[in-house]
Design a protein around this motif. Structure first.
Motif, PDB file in Angstrom:
ATOM      1  N   THR A 233       0.641  -1.140   0.279  1.00 44.21           N
ATOM      2  CA  THR A 233      -0.234   0.087  -0.191  1.00 44.21           C
ATOM      3  C   THR A 233       0.933   1.551   0.287  1.00 44.21           C
ATOM      4  O   THR A 233       0.363   2.305  -0.836  1.00 44.21           O
ATOM      5  CB  THR A 233      -1.194   0.209   0.998  1.00 44.21           C
ATOM      6  N   ILE A 237       0.829   4.118  -3.099  1.00 44.33           N
ATOM      7  CA  ILE A 237       0.494   4.954  -2.751  1.00 44.33           C
ATOM      8  C   ILE A 237       1.504   6.368  -2.918  1.00 44.33           C
ATOM      9  O   ILE A 237       1.673   7.248  -3.934  1.00 44.33           O
ATOM     10  CB  ILE A 237       0.065   5.531  -1.635  1.00 44.33           C
ATOM     11  N   TRP A 241       1.348   9.040  -6.174  1.00 45.22           N
ATOM     12  CA  TRP A 241       1.003  11.119  -5.934  1.00 45.22           C
ATOM     13  C   TRP A 241       2.382  11.468  -7.350  1.00 45.22           C
ATOM     14  O   TRP A 241       2.616  11.777  -7.376  1.00 45.22           O
ATOM     15  CB  TRP A 241       2.229  10.950  -4.550  1.00 45.22           C
ATOM     16  N   ASP A 414      -2.580   1.426  -8.064  1.00 43.01           N
ATOM     17  CA  ASP A 414      -2.157   3.079  -9.058  1.00 43.01           C
ATOM     18  C   ASP A 414      -2.905   2.899  -9.649  1.00 43.01           C
ATOM     19  O   ASP A 414      -3.645   4.222  -9.325  1.00 43.01           O
ATOM     20  CB  ASP A 414      -0.749   2.601  -9.034  1.00 43.01           C
ATOM     21  N   THR A 417      -6.438   3.727  -7.849  1.00 38.10           N
ATOM     22  CA  THR A 417      -6.549   4.908  -7.344  1.00 38.10           C
ATOM     23  C   THR A 417      -6.958   6.431  -8.061  1.00 38.10           C
ATOM     24  O   THR A 417      -7.698   7.351  -7.775  1.00 38.10           O
ATOM     25  CB  THR A 417      -5.371   5.230  -5.974  1.00 38.10           C
ATOM     26  N   ASN A 433      -3.868  14.411  -5.307  1.00 37.08           N
ATOM     27  CA  ASN A 433      -3.423  13.376  -4.536  1.00 37.08           C
ATOM     28  C   ASN A 433      -4.060  12.893  -3.503  1.00 37.08           C
ATOM     29  O   ASN A 433      -3.723  11.359  -2.783  1.00 37.08           O
ATOM     30  CB  ASN A 433      -1.844  14.056  -3.739  1.00 37.08           C
ATOM     31  N   ASN A 434      -4.949  13.822  -1.998  1.00 38.23           N
ATOM     32  CA  ASN A 434      -5.484  13.173  -0.989  1.00 38.23           C
ATOM     33  C   ASN A 434      -6.421  12.510  -1.251  1.00 38.23           C
ATOM     34  O   ASN A 434      -6.689  11.751  -0.782  1.00 38.23           O
ATOM     35  CB  ASN A 434      -5.495  14.283  -0.261  1.00 38.23           C
ATOM     36  N   LYS A 436      -7.504  10.511  -3.721  1.00 36.19           N
ATOM     37  CA  LYS A 436      -6.226   8.895  -4.727  1.00 36.19           C
ATOM     38  C   LYS A 436      -5.634   7.807  -3.180  1.00 36.19           C
ATOM     39  O   LYS A 436      -5.617   7.222  -2.895  1.00 36.19           O
ATOM     40  CB  LYS A 436      -4.523   9.484  -5.319  1.00 36.19           C
ATOM     41  N   LEU A 437      -5.054   9.231  -2.319  1.00 39.76           N
ATOM     42  CA  LEU A 437      -4.462   8.434  -0.791  1.00 39.76           C
ATOM     43  C   LEU A 437      -5.517   7.548   0.096  1.00 39.76           C
ATOM     44  O   LEU A 437      -5.243   6.839   0.153  1.00 39.76           O
ATOM     45  CB  LEU A 437      -3.789   9.822   0.120  1.00 39.76           C
TER      46      LEU A 437
END
Length: 498
Positions: A233, A237, A241, A414, A417, A433-434, A436-437
């Protein structure tokens, strides 16, 4: 998170409730999913089979029809990625982990344990097992992915709509797709995607665990798989990013290099001539019998209905649950290609590569089984590594396989996300990005839950259930696409006459 849509909050809430149910009462969760899975398989098996057969015929028709000349984008657009990178990206997102997980074990199971119709261990059982493996991972699957991606790419790049499932249904429902009905459609897509991808993450964690146990004695169980998922994970991530043109592109190319190396190695150190002969014959059998296999429901007691439920229906449901994710991702990387180039590339190349993969790994496993080493009694995640033990350079082969699984694992998560971020931010091509996180953590949490409450069986049950409602959305997408293509062709003809 000012651009986050209601789809994000509703879907996260539904996933949180599902995860909480599984954690608080795993026995009840397993019982409920078992009962629902049995109902869906028994009642809708014929529907899944018919759906995939229709998708295959329709996709081939569109590819060879005049619609095939239409470009996914403006007439002056050209592809963003080279053909080699494009194929690597769609292949890695589509079914990478599954090929490694099932490459040896599925044909072996069809051959030695439960053939569709032949006598276990017979020559015909091996041929039949290979042809069904080709079907389960071949043309019908990629036709379904192709139509899903085609609808998304056409409306997004040709018509300027946002990259949302709901946007593809506007030719049918009009502006109602901008309201609650559209939100419901997108929630179904995101929910199915989250559980479909979590399924592969669960499979990947189990097989990495099996490989590390085989090589280094790592305990097989939930704790080990939890650690594996946690480590991977963090890695995916980090990749997410870095963005689409860096992380996923480089990982996809790495995947294909590792996969080709492993495939060539097995071909060379395995029964090379037998692999080539069997592949040639079974590919012919596959092409000759594809329609019959696609419609096989096994309605009578003597027809081995268990095979259809346990393999074909499971796979068709799994692929449907992956359709929004794979479709959106393939659409995103396919701008500038013509519809004909797009569909033939999506259907033909992965089908040929996947069938040769199963021929090499399945034939090698069956040969080792015949030589006296019982691989068929092993857990699925251990078959591949025990097969390598009977070949030259077993340690090297096992290490390459583990690296390939981990790389596919990271790429799939990946890509997912990225797609889930798109769906959560009104179809944005550059999701925050937040967001996707958050989706990365959510996918991993679902995979951990499914492994916690019942291992692979819970995973299989869940995806068969989750896929059913979204299958109806797929039908609407195809109807909408055909309506839009007809209108676009007419518009082009009028413009040409002027």
């Amino acid at each position: 998170m000012k651009k986050v849509s209601n789809v994000f909050y509703i879907t996260v809430a539904l996933i949180a409730l599902t995860v909480a149910f599984g954690v608080i009462s795993p026995a009840s969760f397993e019982s409920v999913t078992n009962n629902l899975k049995a109902f869906v398989s028994t009642t809708f098996g014929w529907y899944y089979l018919l759906l995939f057969a229709i998708f295959l015929v329709l996709a081939l028709f569109i590819a060879v029809s005049p619609y095939g000349k239409i470009r996914l984008g403006k007439d002056t657009d050209r592809p963003d990625f080279s053909t080699a990178t494009w194929i690597a990206m769609l292949f890695s997102a589509g079914m990478g982990i599954g090929l490694v997980f099932y490459g040896a074990s599925e044909p072996l199971s069809h051959y030695a344990i439960d053939p569709p119709s032949a006598e276990p261990g017979s020559g015909f059982a091996l041929k039949e097992g290979l042809t069904y493996s080709y079907m389960h991972w071949g043309a019908p699957v990629w036709a379904m992915y192709g139509l899903t991606a085609l609808a998304l790419a056409f409306f997004q790049f040709r018509k300027g709509e946002p990259g949302l499932i709901s946007a593809t249904l506007k030719p049918i429902f009009g502006n109602r797709m901008n309201g609650p009905l559209g939100v419901l459609i997108d929630v179904l897509a995101v929910f199915a995607t989250a559980f479909g991808v979590a399924t592969s993450l669960g499979f990947g964690a189990v097989q990495i665990n099996g490989g590390l146990n085989h090589l280094f004695g790592m305990d097989i169980g939930f704790t080990s798989q939890f650690i594996i998922i946690a480590v991977v994970t963090v890695l995916f991530i980090i990749s997410a990013w870095s963005g689409l043109s860096k992380g996923i592109k480089y990982l996809s190319n790495t995947n294909m290099v590792l996969a080709v190396i492993l495939l060539i190695a097995v071909l060379l150190v395995g029964p090379t001539l037998l692999i080539l002969n069997l592949y040639t014959e079974t590919l012919g059998m596959y092409l000759q019998n594809l329609l019959q296999m696609s419609f096989r429901t096994a309605p009578l007691g003597s027809d081995n209905r268990g095979f259809v439920d346990g393999w074909t229906i499971f796979y068709w449901a799994w692929w449907i649950s992956w359709a929004p994710f794979v479709g959106m991702f393939i659409a995103r990387v396919s701008r500038g290609r013509t519809i004909r180039e797009f569909l033939l590339g999506v259907i033909v190349v992965p089908t040929l590569f996947g069938s040769f993969w199963f021929a090499a790994f399945g034939t090698t496993a069956a040969s080792i089984q015949d030589a006296g080493t019982d691989l068929s009694s092993l857990a699925t995640e251990l078959v591949l590594f025990n097969m390598f033990d009977q070949l030259p350079f077993p340690l090297l082969l096992s290490i390459v396989a583990i690296l390939l699984i981990a790389s596919f694992f990271i790429t799939s998560a990946d890509s997912a996300t990225f797609v889930l971020g798109m769906q959560s931010m009104h179809g944005s091509l550059t999701p925050a990005n937040n967001v996707k996180l958050m989706w990365g953590v959510a996918q991993s949490a679902i995979a951990i839950l499914l492994l916690y409450v019942g291992g692979l069986q819970a995973i299989q049950n869940t995806i068969i259930i989750a896929a059913l409602p979204f299958s109806f959305v797929l039908i609407l997408m195809v109807v909408s696409l055909m309506k839009a293509l007809k209108a676009e062709k007419k518009r082009i003809e009028i413009g040409t006459r002027r």
